[in-house]
Write a protein that holds these residues in place. Structure first.
Motif, PDB file in Angstrom:
ATOM      1  N   UNK A  91      41.319  -8.957  25.400  1.00 43.38           N
ATOM      2  CA  UNK A  91      40.332  -9.903  25.903  1.00 43.38           C
ATOM      3  C   UNK A  91      39.062  -9.223  26.397  1.00 43.38           C
ATOM      4  N   UNK A  92      39.198  -8.087  27.041  1.00 40.58           N
ATOM      5  CA  UNK A  92      38.066  -7.527  27.776  1.00 40.58           C
ATOM      6  C   UNK A  92      37.435  -6.274  27.176  1.00 40.58           C
ATOM      7  N   UNK A  93      38.189  -5.505  26.416  1.00 41.34           N
ATOM      8  CA  UNK A  93      37.597  -4.271  25.881  1.00 41.34           C
ATOM      9  C   UNK A  93      36.886  -4.574  24.563  1.00 41.34           C
ATOM     10  N   UNK A  94      36.035  -3.669  24.136  1.00 41.47           N
ATOM     11  CA  UNK A  94      35.337  -3.861  22.864  1.00 41.47           C
ATOM     12  C   UNK A  94      36.144  -3.309  21.704  1.00 41.47           C
ATOM     13  N   UNK A  95      36.803  -2.190  21.952  1.00 39.40           N
ATOM     14  CA  UNK A  95      37.584  -1.548  20.904  1.00 39.40           C
ATOM     15  C   UNK A  95      38.914  -1.104  21.509  1.00 39.40           C
ATOM     16  N   UNK A  96      39.974  -1.270  20.736  1.00 37.20           N
ATOM     17  CA  UNK A  96      41.287  -0.854  21.217  1.00 37.20           C
ATOM     18  C   UNK A  96      41.772   0.332  20.388  1.00 37.20           C
ATOM     19  N   UNK A  97      42.157   1.406  21.059  1.00 32.39           N
ATOM     20  CA  UNK A  97      42.806   2.516  20.362  1.00 32.39           C
ATOM     21  C   UNK A  97      44.294   2.399  20.642  1.00 32.39           C
ATOM     22  N   UNK A 122      40.248  -8.306  17.428  1.00 32.69           N
ATOM     23  CA  UNK A 122      39.677  -7.103  18.017  1.00 32.69           C
ATOM     24  C   UNK A 122      39.655  -5.949  17.029  1.00 32.69           C
ATOM     25  N   UNK A 123      38.652  -5.092  17.161  1.00 31.03           N
ATOM     26  CA  UNK A 123      38.624  -3.859  16.382  1.00 31.03           C
ATOM     27  C   UNK A 123      39.734  -2.946  16.904  1.00 31.03           C
ATOM     28  N   UNK A 124      40.601  -2.498  16.013  1.00 36.46           N
ATOM     29  CA  UNK A 124      41.706  -1.640  16.441  1.00 36.46           C
ATOM     30  C   UNK A 124      41.700  -0.355  15.622  1.00 36.46           C
ATOM     31  N   UNK A 125      41.900   0.751  16.298  1.00 34.49           N
ATOM     32  CA  UNK A 125      42.108   2.015  15.604  1.00 34.49           C
ATOM     33  C   UNK A 125      43.540   2.452  15.889  1.00 34.49           C
ATOM     34  N   UNK A 167      34.601   9.839  15.358  1.00 34.23           N
ATOM     35  CA  UNK A 167      33.541   9.404  14.446  1.00 34.23           C
ATOM     36  C   UNK A 167      33.725   7.928  14.112  1.00 34.23           C
ATOM     37  N   UNK A 168      34.967   7.599  13.781  1.00 30.77           N
ATOM     38  CA  UNK A 168      35.263   6.222  13.402  1.00 30.77           C
ATOM     39  C   UNK A 168      35.102   5.280  14.594  1.00 30.77           C
ATOM     40  N   UNK A 169      35.549   5.757  15.747  1.00 33.80           N
ATOM     41  CA  UNK A 169      35.464   4.943  16.962  1.00 33.80           C
ATOM     42  C   UNK A 169      34.021   4.576  17.292  1.00 33.80           C
ATOM     43  N   UNK A 170      33.153   5.587  17.340  1.00 39.61           N
ATOM     44  CA  UNK A 170      31.783   5.281  17.767  1.00 39.61           C
ATOM     45  C   UNK A 170      30.995   4.550  16.675  1.00 39.61           C
ATOM     46  N   UNK A 171      31.457   4.651  15.417  1.00 39.92           N
ATOM     47  CA  UNK A 171      30.760   3.909  14.365  1.00 39.92           C
ATOM     48  C   UNK A 171      30.955   2.399  14.549  1.00 39.92           C
ATOM     49  N   UNK A 172      31.944   2.025  15.334  1.00 38.93           N
ATOM     50  CA  UNK A 172      32.171   0.602  15.600  1.00 38.93           C
ATOM     51  C   UNK A 172      31.296   0.086  16.757  1.00 38.93           C
ATOM     52  N   UNK A 173      30.591   1.006  17.409  1.00 35.85           N
ATOM     53  CA  UNK A 173      29.785   0.600  18.565  1.00 35.85           C
ATOM     54  C   UNK A 173      28.371   0.277  18.139  1.00 35.85           C
ATOM     55  N   UNK A 174      27.717  -0.643  18.833  1.00 38.47           N
ATOM     56  CA  UNK A 174      26.328  -0.977  18.489  1.00 38.47           C
ATOM     57  C   UNK A 174      25.414   0.230  18.686  1.00 38.47           C
ATOM     58  N   UNK A 175      24.295   0.233  17.962  1.00 33.94           N
ATOM     59  CA  UNK A 175      23.390   1.381  17.971  1.00 33.94           C
ATOM     60  C   UNK A 175      22.933   1.789  19.369  1.00 33.94           C
ATOM     61  N   UNK A 176      22.329   0.841  20.067  1.00 33.35           N
ATOM     62  CA  UNK A 176      21.784   1.184  21.376  1.00 33.35           C
ATOM     63  C   UNK A 176      22.684   0.644  22.465  1.00 33.35           C
ATOM     64  N   UNK A 177      22.662   1.287  23.577  1.00 36.47           N
ATOM     65  CA  UNK A 177      23.320   0.677  24.728  1.00 36.47           C
ATOM     66  C   UNK A 177      22.309   0.646  25.862  1.00 36.47           C
ATOM     67  N   UNK A 178      21.235  -0.080  25.602  1.00 40.87           N
ATOM     68  CA  UNK A 178      20.157  -0.122  26.575  1.00 40.87           C
ATOM     69  C   UNK A 178      20.306  -1.363  27.438  1.00 40.87           C
ATOM     70  N   UNK A 179      20.165  -1.187  28.682  1.00 43.24           N
ATOM     71  CA  UNK A 179      20.242  -2.326  29.579  1.00 43.24           C
ATOM     72  C   UNK A 179      18.834  -2.859  29.817  1.00 43.24           C
ATOM     73  N   UNK A 180      18.692  -4.134  29.600  1.00 41.90           N
ATOM     74  CA  UNK A 180      17.393  -4.760  29.775  1.00 41.90           C
ATOM     75  C   UNK A 180      17.021  -4.749  31.248  1.00 41.90           C
ATOM     76  N   UNK A 181      15.826  -4.332  31.513  1.00 39.80           N
ATOM     77  CA  UNK A 181      15.407  -4.301  32.903  1.00 39.80           C
ATOM     78  C   UNK A 181      14.168  -5.150  33.061  1.00 39.80           C
ATOM     79  N   UNK A 182      14.304  -6.280  33.711  1.00 39.70           N
ATOM     80  CA  UNK A 182      13.105  -7.103  33.878  1.00 39.70           C
ATOM     81  C   UNK A 182      12.629  -7.148  35.326  1.00 39.70           C
ATOM     82  N   UNK A 183      12.890  -6.049  36.032  1.00 43.30           N
ATOM     83  CA  UNK A 183      12.230  -5.825  37.316  1.00 43.30           C
ATOM     84  C   UNK A 183      12.763  -6.646  38.487  1.00 43.30           C
TER      85      UNK A 183
END
Ligand code: GDP
Ligand code: GDP
Length: 444
Positions: A91-97, A122-125, A167-183
């Protein structure tokens, strides 16, 4: 005066390691988090149970959780407990190993976990562990019958195969992990289940009508609530997560940890709610540690103060007890509140804003040098192996939280006690209440 808005935030991915006992989950986990955690922990002096930590591979940062670490260990309920952890991970994680053990082969618990994982999207490795040599490569084919697409042989002990797995694990992650900062200052309301997080939010709103719409299955979406009250403009991070009562089990620590990680990462200041009728136990300490290690501003809100017998428990005594638990952090603000009677709710927000200001503070470099260099001259770093360290220049680094660099000839000779001395001086002179700061010594 307030409204709820929906916003998608890109967050660093959360990876959950699942599997039955003794397959090598914690060995793998330790291999992933080792280096970075050791560095940060020795800096802060904080020790804790290592069930979650940060890792990176190919330029991507992610959070790893060892679900096995959250097991209470009762032999009788083993299977049930593992199933609960797996359900929450789904339910809560993005990827399960999913770790299995080539030495023992497939057993009934592996089959049960597979079944749960296949039922989800869920994405599972599938990570087949203990493949320490080539003979075991052959044995590992048995696991193909579990029906997963991404399968890797590896050895958590000697590290073999982990590169390809990652390699396989991180290829399942989105490109950026930027947190939007609107001040607008972002506050995370975090704490144990039943400490009063939702009650606190309701007290802020002053009404009970606030119900977040059902957003099942959107774990990457975070709903923030924007407040404009008491003359303060701020937002509460991931209010949906706080309000959402898990259908599985709200008391499972693992669940509250995953939620806390998400909320904390996206905030500027963490309002850590602590139930005055309970002890400041490892769950609260873990949340505190998470906030501190993420360099977030921190305020402790001692809630349910209305229930405490004021004759035997004064604020002063209570505060002393908590301060002991927070060491070596000495200047974290503590506010005694009641979400029920709305006592000091305003004060809580005011304090959060104060900490936010401290955390965003930028000290002018010239003034910083004028202040710090004479102090250093008066109390220089002790000579080491007959060599003297000369600190020539210092500056605050441009970053979202306070970091300071001191430039010198022999940075490697600066030891922890001197670092702490400098940190204490900075805290004495400038107000950094409730804000973790970092200090670096670098070669000029
Ligand atoms: P967990 O219960 O799943 O967290 O498993 P642990 O990480 O505690 O490991 C269980 C046992 O398996 C320990 O004795 C480890 O030393 C051993 N182990 C873990 N990884 C490997 C491996 O890659 N090869 C071998 N031969 N043993 C391993
Ligand atoms: P959460 O799980 O952290 O969101 O906690 P809740 O807000 O659901 O509160 C858990 C329980 O504690 C509920 O029964 C609340 O009514 C109660 N509670 C929360 N804050 C206070 C408080 O300040 N005083 C008292 N007496 N009870 C409180």
């Amino acid at each position: 005066f307030s409204f709820v808005h929906l916003k998608k935030i890109k967050m660093s991915s959360i990876v959950a390691i699942v599997g039955r006992p003794n397959v090598g989950k914690s060995t793998f986990f330790n291999r992933l988090i080792q280096k970075r955690d050791a560095i940060v922990d020795s800096q802060s002096g904080v020790t804790r149970d290592r069930h979650y930590g940060y890792s990176f591979w190919n330029g991507k940062d992610f959070t790893v959780i060892d679900t096995g670490g959250f097991m209470l260990g009762g032999e009788d309920n083993f299977e049930k407990e593992i199933n609960t952890q797996v359900m929450i991970a789904i339910e809560e994680a993005d990827i399960v190993v999913f770790v299995v053990d080539v030495e023992t082969g497939i057993n009934s618990m592996d089959n049960e976990i597979s079944r749960l994982l296949h039922k989800s999207n869920k994405e599972v490795i599938l990570a087949i562990n203990k493949v320490d040599n080539s003979k075991r490569q052959l044995d590992s084919t048995e696991f193909y019958s579990l029906g997963f697409e991404k399968i890797f042989n590896f050895s958590a002990i000697n590290g073999g195969g982990t590169g390809e797995l990652l390699d396989s694990l991180v290829s399942l992650m989105p490109e950026e992990s930027v947190i939007e900062n609107n001040e607008i200052p972002g506050f995370a309301v975090v704490g144990r289940p039943n400490s009063g997080k939702s009650s606190f939010i309701n007290a802020l709103l002053g009404i009970d009508r606030y119900v977040v719409k059902d957003l099942a299955g959107t774990t990457r979406d975070s709903i923030d609530t924007h407040f404009n009250r008491f003359g303060f403009d701020f937002k509460l991070i991931d209010t949906a997560g706080i309000r959402k009562k898990s259908k599985i089990n709200d008391d499972v620590e693992f669940y509250s940890v995953v939620r806390s990680i998400r909320t904390i990462e996206n905030s500027d200041v963490c309002l850590i709610i602590f139930d005055a009728t309970r002890s400041f136990d490892s769950q609260v300490k873990n949340i505190f540690w998470l906030a501190a290690r993420n360099n977030k501003g921190i305020v402790i809100l001692v809630n349910k103060w209305d229930l405490v017998d004021k004759k035997t428990n004064t604020i002063k005594l209570f505060e002393e007890e908590i301060r002991k638990e927070l060491e070596p952090f000495t200047d974290i603000p503590i506010v005694f509140i009641s979400s029920l009677t709305k006592q000091r709710i305003f004060k809580a927000i005011e304090t959060g804003m104060m900490v936010y200001k401290c955390r965003s503070k930028k000290i002018v470099t010239r003034k910083f040098n004028e202040t710090m260099l004479p102090i250093i001259e008066k109390t220089p770093p002790p000579a080491y192996k007959g060599k003297y360290v000369k600190i020539k220049f210092c500056t605050q680094l441009p970053s979202s939280f306070p970091q300071f660099a001191f430039f010198c000839n022999l940075p490697q000779y600066i030891k922890d006690p001197y670092k702490r001395f400098i940190e204490n001086k900075i805290r004495e002179i400038y107000d950094f209440n409730g804000v973790p700061i970092r200090i670096f010594f670098r070669k000029k």
